[in-house]
Design a protein around this motif. Structure first.
Motif, PDB file in Angstrom:
ATOM      1  N   SER A 161       0.839  -1.213   0.000  1.00  0.00           N
ATOM      2  CA  SER A 161       0.000   0.000   0.000  1.00  0.00           C
ATOM      3  C   SER A 161       0.866   1.252   0.000  1.00  0.00           C
ATOM      4  CB  SER A 161      -0.906   0.020   1.234  1.00  0.00           C
ATOM      5  OG  SER A 161      -1.691  -1.126   1.267  1.00  0.00           O
ATOM      6  N   LEU A 162       1.904   1.232   0.800  1.00  0.00           N
ATOM      7  CA  LEU A 162       2.800   2.400   0.850  1.00  0.00           C
ATOM      8  C   LEU A 162       3.446   2.640  -0.513  1.00  0.00           C
ATOM      9  CD1 LEU A 162       4.519   1.916   4.345  1.00  0.00           C
ATOM     10  CD2 LEU A 162       2.900   3.698   3.693  1.00  0.00           C
ATOM     11  N   GLU A 163       3.804   1.546  -1.157  1.00  0.00           N
ATOM     12  CA  GLU A 163       4.413   1.685  -2.492  1.00  0.00           C
ATOM     13  C   GLU A 163       3.410   2.251  -3.493  1.00  0.00           C
ATOM     14  OE1 GLU A 163       5.964  -2.205  -3.385  1.00  0.00           O
ATOM     15  OE2 GLU A 163       7.172  -2.137  -1.549  1.00  0.00           O
ATOM     16  N   SER A 164       2.168   1.760  -3.416  1.00  0.00           N
ATOM     17  CA  SER A 164       1.138   2.264  -4.346  1.00  0.00           C
ATOM     18  C   SER A 164       0.913   3.753  -4.128  1.00  0.00           C
ATOM     19  CB  SER A 164      -0.177   1.534  -4.124  1.00  0.00           C
ATOM     20  OG  SER A 164      -0.023   0.186  -4.380  1.00  0.00           O
ATOM     21  N   ILE A 165       0.803   4.138  -2.861  1.00  0.00           N
ATOM     22  CA  ILE A 165       0.564   5.557  -2.574  1.00  0.00           C
ATOM     23  C   ILE A 165       1.745   6.393  -3.073  1.00  0.00           C
ATOM     24  CG2 ILE A 165       0.282   7.257  -0.713  1.00  0.00           C
ATOM     25  CD1 ILE A 165      -1.227   5.103   0.867  1.00  0.00           C
ATOM     26  N   SER A 166       2.942   5.893  -2.856  1.00  0.00           N
ATOM     27  CA  SER A 166       4.132   6.650  -3.273  1.00  0.00           C
ATOM     28  C   SER A 166       4.212   6.780  -4.794  1.00  0.00           C
ATOM     29  CB  SER A 166       5.398   5.965  -2.762  1.00  0.00           C
ATOM     30  OG  SER A 166       5.337   5.855  -1.382  1.00  0.00           O
ATOM     31  N   ARG A 167       3.703   5.757  -5.476  1.00  0.00           N
ATOM     32  CA  ARG A 167       3.726   5.803  -6.946  1.00  0.00           C
ATOM     33  C   ARG A 167       2.714   6.821  -7.463  1.00  0.00           C
ATOM     34  NH1 ARG A 167       1.108   2.845 -10.746  1.00  0.00           N
ATOM     35  NH2 ARG A 167       0.016   1.683  -9.131  1.00  0.00           N
ATOM     36  N   LEU A 168       1.563   6.883  -6.787  1.00  0.00           N
ATOM     37  CA  LEU A 168       0.492   7.767  -7.259  1.00  0.00           C
ATOM     38  C   LEU A 168       0.599   9.184  -6.699  1.00  0.00           C
ATOM     39  CD1 LEU A 168      -2.388   5.170  -6.894  1.00  0.00           C
ATOM     40  CD2 LEU A 168      -1.316   5.902  -9.005  1.00  0.00           C
ATOM     41  N   VAL A 169       1.187   9.299  -5.517  1.00  0.00           N
ATOM     42  CA  VAL A 169       1.400  10.631  -4.924  1.00  0.00           C
ATOM     43  C   VAL A 169       2.908  10.766  -4.671  1.00  0.00           C
ATOM     44  CG1 VAL A 169       0.719  12.195  -3.054  1.00  0.00           C
ATOM     45  CG2 VAL A 169      -0.835  10.395  -3.787  1.00  0.00           C
ATOM     46  N   PRO A 170       3.655  11.230  -5.655  1.00  0.00           N
ATOM     47  CA  PRO A 170       5.123  11.175  -5.568  1.00  0.00           C
ATOM     48  C   PRO A 170       5.718  11.899  -4.356  1.00  0.00           C
ATOM     49  CG  PRO A 170       4.440  11.656  -7.803  1.00  0.00           C
ATOM     50  CD  PRO A 170       3.215  11.721  -6.964  1.00  0.00           C
ATOM     51  N   ALA A 172       4.439  11.801  -1.381  1.00  0.00           N
ATOM     52  CA  ALA A 172       4.045  11.113  -0.144  1.00  0.00           C
ATOM     53  C   ALA A 172       5.243  10.586   0.658  1.00  0.00           C
ATOM     54  CB  ALA A 172       3.066   9.990  -0.464  1.00  0.00           C
ATOM     55  N   PRO A 173       6.292  10.050   0.006  1.00  0.00           N
ATOM     56  CA  PRO A 173       7.418   9.534   0.805  1.00  0.00           C
ATOM     57  C   PRO A 173       8.045  10.574   1.732  1.00  0.00           C
ATOM     58  CG  PRO A 173       7.578   8.710  -1.416  1.00  0.00           C
ATOM     59  CD  PRO A 173       6.464   9.698  -1.410  1.00  0.00           C
ATOM     60  N   THR A 174       8.001  11.850   1.340  1.00  0.00           N
ATOM     61  CA  THR A 174       8.581  12.858   2.228  1.00  0.00           C
ATOM     62  C   THR A 174       7.775  12.929   3.532  1.00  0.00           C
ATOM     63  OG1 THR A 174       7.252  14.563   1.184  1.00  0.00           O
ATOM     64  CG2 THR A 174       9.482  14.291   0.364  1.00  0.00           C
ATOM     65  N   ALA A 219      14.846   4.762  -1.998  1.00  0.00           N
ATOM     66  CA  ALA A 219      15.646   5.856  -2.560  1.00  0.00           C
ATOM     67  C   ALA A 219      15.265   7.193  -1.940  1.00  0.00           C
ATOM     68  CB  ALA A 219      15.456   5.902  -4.071  1.00  0.00           C
ATOM     69  N   LEU A 220      13.991   7.319  -1.548  1.00  0.00           N
ATOM     70  CA  LEU A 220      13.517   8.590  -0.994  1.00  0.00           C
ATOM     71  C   LEU A 220      13.538   8.626   0.532  1.00  0.00           C
ATOM     72  CD1 LEU A 220      10.555   9.018  -3.456  1.00  0.00           C
ATOM     73  CD2 LEU A 220      12.535  10.504  -3.320  1.00  0.00           C
ATOM     74  N   VAL A 221      13.261   7.474   1.152  1.00  0.00           N
ATOM     75  CA  VAL A 221      13.168   7.502   2.622  1.00  0.00           C
ATOM     76  C   VAL A 221      14.295   6.720   3.303  1.00  0.00           C
ATOM     77  CG1 VAL A 221      10.658   7.722   2.536  1.00  0.00           C
ATOM     78  CG2 VAL A 221      11.664   5.467   2.789  1.00  0.00           C
ATOM     79  N   GLY A 222      15.089   6.037   2.502  1.00  0.00           N
ATOM     80  CA  GLY A 222      16.100   5.133   3.065  1.00  0.00           C
ATOM     81  C   GLY A 222      17.042   5.799   4.044  1.00  0.00           C
TER      82      GLY A 222
END
Lengths: 632, 204
Positions: A161-170, A172-174, A219-222
């Motif tokens: 789910s987190l991956e889907s959200i991050s893909r659709l709302v770029p 979101a990872p921040t 890559a964004l939150v690591g």
């Protein structure tokens, strides 16, 4: 609303009589969502359906799944204000609690909500992050296969789910990174849910952080995840007080123990030594909840680093860890265990990470950073180069040369007429002590290789030692004594002046240059006192007993050239080899952990034991046993 | 695409004294912090900057904190979508109830079924999920399509756009451009010969 009629009449036959299409269900749910202000109770019934706490029957689970799926199609009708109750109920649900179908539907709904409206993004992310951990009632079943299967499914849903959200709302990872850090279980949580519960929670949470780090959003939150884990390790580390441990009566024996007495008294002594060693080693910390958490988290971190190595991205992780180390760990007051994360990542890739770490430490020491940072860097460098079995003598010598060059330059700047002021020249003394400490451990290996020995001989160490700043008078007497002994045995150089230290571990001068922080006595990579973590470290670690053994042999045979030659071969630079060749069981190193460790030291300890200094002075070892807290 | 503006700016960045030896680094750090965030100072979302340092002077902030004021000037690329603007983005997800788009690689946009004109209908066929025009069979919106849509509202906090495909000038950019090209050719053809080049429009 049509669906409610299904709910109210639980008979299977009646359910089958209704043949709803997906669009019809969505239509019904939209109507229900529109009815918040009217007298129609269908919205309240919808909220009630989401608000289950008791165990659901299969029919109820099926109904719940259907409602959740229908809601996913009607998210555009959900309003933050009008449907507050519904949203609260949805976000209070757990992906761990219901069956596979309902959990899948809930995860889909959360994703749909997050991508339908910017206002829901944070709420959805927070709900998913909360689902990193199981509900409290679920804790016990985590040990059973059924519980583990549920855990695997729930966490797989959370991350997909987190991956889907991050893909659709770029962007979101921040938000996700900040939320994860914010939701990390607190150290104080153990007071609420017990030590075991708190340990389970933090373990699962950190597992999830590492999963995020290595996943598509890594890559964004690591980097935030890794730094947050290191910060938590450091929090736990600093939560373990030296004072608490040192006050423990059971730990007193460690300071009275005489190493070689134990070694020479045969099997009985070995047994006793092992018993005392083990009990002293871990007794104090086994009762400490923070130590238990720290040990578990360090193991998780080590395992994650191993997986990063397998995936071929260790260098990337190393650069983040190095950044985190320089920012927090380096300047933390006598961190005890967290630094072993750096040690282990270096052990996994000595050629890149290992060398880079030592270079960074030397760079920091030679930089214009604040004095405490530079002194701390010298302490880390000394301890790291001394203890890292995976570093070749050549690498050690390269770094040593930079230290020596800096000290020589410093001597040159300060000329021959300067005063002996430990406080004013503390960085210089920290550098000198680092040089001597490193050579205490590594000289034996270096002098066995002729070209390395010649390089060492060419280093102007003597110039530094004989400078009016008199580092031999100021640095820790125990280190100076050991260093001079080894230098003499190696015929590296001789210091004509006799230093009488009366077997003192420290002197007034060393105290002065170490300052209140006692950086003169800080050797951060002293043996790791946490049992599970140590099992990862020990295979890469040089214990003092390994060095001491060669030294003792050397000392006995120093007058005999042939014997000296033989010892030289044994004590070759590949310490791991000689270690294994001698058939020494790794477990025996539990005892060795008590040896050749100076830091950190409690003042009250030295003076508090008063007359026991006499006993310490009888110790035949060149460097005293640990003045650190007993092996934990 | 509308919503992108290059604006000249004069800025002052306050740098702490600890960074006095690394002013350029401190300035870039401060500006980078504002990237991809909505900020009224910039009049939208800062996407890129090209600045130069004009000067710096030391001072004391509110009589308490020492600081260095660094004056900057340069160009800022700002994204500021407003209602009724036409934006373009890549379709990343299709459902019967919504079309999800990512604009410029960082802003998310959603077009819900109520805002999709009736002409476009959802089809879950052999080639996967698509929105297809009832009247122009080549007007197809699928995942990866560059979509032109109208802005309805913007959530500035997370740069989430609510869009619409109700106006006729919205849809697949590729199809719209082909149609426009066809219309232009049609006009020029009409103007020259008074004929329609056969088949051109029917293919759109």
């Amino acid at each position: 609303m049509g669906m409610e009629s299904v709910h109210n009449t639980t008979g299977t036959n009646e359910v089958e009589n209704y043949d709803f299409t997906d669009s019809e269900l969505i239509y019904y749910v939209r109507n229900a969502l529109d009815s918040t202000t009217s007298d129609d109770s269908s919205y309240q019934e919808l909220v009630g359906l989401m608000h289950h706490k008791e165990r659901l029957s299969p029919d109820q689970v099926a109904l719940l799944s259907t409602c959740l799926k229908a809601l996913s199609g009607a998210v555009s009708c959900i309003d933050m204000t009008c449907h507050k109750d519904l949203l609260s109920s949805i976000f209070a649900m757990s992906l761990w609690r219901h069956g596979v179908e309902a959990s899948d539907a809930l995860a889909d709904l959360v994703v749909s909500l997050a991508v339908s409206n910017g206002k829901f993004v944070d709420l959805c992310l927070a709900m998913l992050v909360r689902n990193f951990m199981p509900p409290y009632s679920f804790m016990d079943s985590l040990k059973e296969p059924r519980g583990l299967a549920r855990k695997a499914h729930a966490l797989s849903l959370v991350h997909s789910s987190l991956e889907s959200i991050s893909r659709l709302v770029p962007l979101a990872p921040t938000r996700l990174a900040a939320l994860v850090v914010q939701e990390m279980p607190r150290i104080q949580e153990k007071e609420k849910i017990g030590q075991a519960g708190a340990l389970t929670n933090i373990r699962i949470f950190v597992e999830n952080m590492f999963r995020l780090e290595s996943g598509p959003v890594g890559a964004l939150v690591g980097s935030t995840m890794l730094m947050a884990v290191v910060d938590r390790l450091l929090d736990l580390d600093l939560d373990i007080s030296w004072d608490d441990i040192l006050k423990d009566e059971s730990s007193r024996g460690i300071f009275e123990m005489e190493l070689e007495d134990w070694e020479y008294e045969g099997e009985d002594a070995d047994d006793l030594e092992q018993i005392i060693g083990q009990s002293l080693s871990r007794k104090a910390l086994s009762r400490n909840a923070s130590a238990e958490q720290l040990d578990a988290l360090l193991v998780l971190t080590f395992e994650h680093l191993e997986s990063c190595q397998t995936q071929g991205r260790l260098n990337e992780v190393f650069s983040v860890l190095l950044q985190s180390f320089c920012r927090t760990v380096l300047n933390a007051y006598k961190s005890k265990f967290t630094q072993f994360v750096m040690f282990y990542v270096c052990a996994l890739d000595p050629e890149n990470c290992g060398v880079s770490f030592s270079k960074t430490l030397v760079d920091l020491f030679c930089s214009d950073c604040p004095p405490l940072t530079r002194m701390s860097a010298a302490a880390y460098l000394a301890s790291y180069l001394s203890r890292a079995m995976f570093l070749s003598d050549k690498v050690v010598l390269t770094n040593l040369k930079r230290l020596v060059d800096w000290c020589v330059e410093y001597c040159g700047i300060h000329g021959d007429d300067c005063d002996l002021n430990p406080e004013a020249h503390r960085i210089f003394y920290a550098g000198c002590q680092a040089i001597m400490y490193i050579l205490c451990f590594r000289m034996r290996g270096i002098i066995t290789v002729p070209w390395l020995k010649s390089q060492l001989s060419m280093m102007p160490i003597e110039t530094i030692l004989k400078h009016p700043l008199a580092p031999l008078k100021v640095c820790l007497p125990s280190v100076v004594e050991e260093f001079l002994g080894q230098a003499k045995a190696a015929r590296l150089f001789t210091v004509s002046k006799t230093f009488i230290f009366d077997d003192l571990l420290e002197s007034e001068l060393s105290r002065a240059f170490g300052g209140l922080e006692r950086l003169d006595m800080f050797f951060p990579f002293d043996p790791c006192l946490l049992k599970q973590s140590d099992s990862f470290i020990r295979q890469h670690y040089i214990y003092w007993s390994m060095v001491g053994k060669h030294y003792a042999n050397d000392e006995q045979g120093s007058s005999d050239e042939e014997e000296d030659e033989e010892i030289t071969v044994k004590g070759n630079d590949n310490m791991a080899m000689s270690y294994d060749d001698e058939g020494v069981n790794l477990d025996d190193f539990d005892l060795a952990m008590t040896k050749m460790s100076i830091t950190p030291k409690n003042h009250s300890l030295i003076y508090g034991y008063g007359g026991e200094l006499q006993e310490l002075s009888r110790m035949p070892s060149k460097i005293r046993p640990s003045m650190s807290p007993p092996e934990l | 695409m509308e919503g992108l503006v290059v604006s000249e700016a004069k800025l002052v960045v306050v740098v702490p004294p600890s960074m006095s030896k690394r002013i350029p680094e401190a300035v870039l750090q401060e500006l980078s912090f504002h990237l991809f965030k909505y900020n009224e100072i910039f009049g939208g979302v800062l996407l890129a900057y090209d600045i130069r340092i004009d000067g710096k002077e030391a001072g004391v902030l509110q009589d308490i904190l020492p600081h260095i004021c660094v004056s900057l000037s340069g160009n800022l690329l700002v994204f500021n979508p407003k209602p009724d603007m036409l934006l373009e983005g890549t379709v990343v997800k299709l459902t019967p109830e919504s079309i999800h788009v990512v604009v410029l690689g960082f802003a998310s946009a959603v077009i819900v079924d109520e805002d999709i004109r009736e002409e476009l209908e959802y089809v879950d066929g052999r080639d996967g999920e698509v929105y297809q025009s009832k009247y122009h069979k080549h007007h197809v919106i699928k995942i990866g399509t560059v979509l032109r849509f109208q802005v309805k509202s913007l959530d500035e906090d997370i740069i989430h756009i609510c869009g619409s495909l109700a106006p006729t000038g919205t849809g697949s950019v590729k199809w719209l451009e082909k149609r426009n090209m066809g219309t232009q050719m049609l006009d020029s053809t009409k103007g020259a010969d008074g004929f329609i080049i056969g088949g051109m429009l029917s293919d759109l």
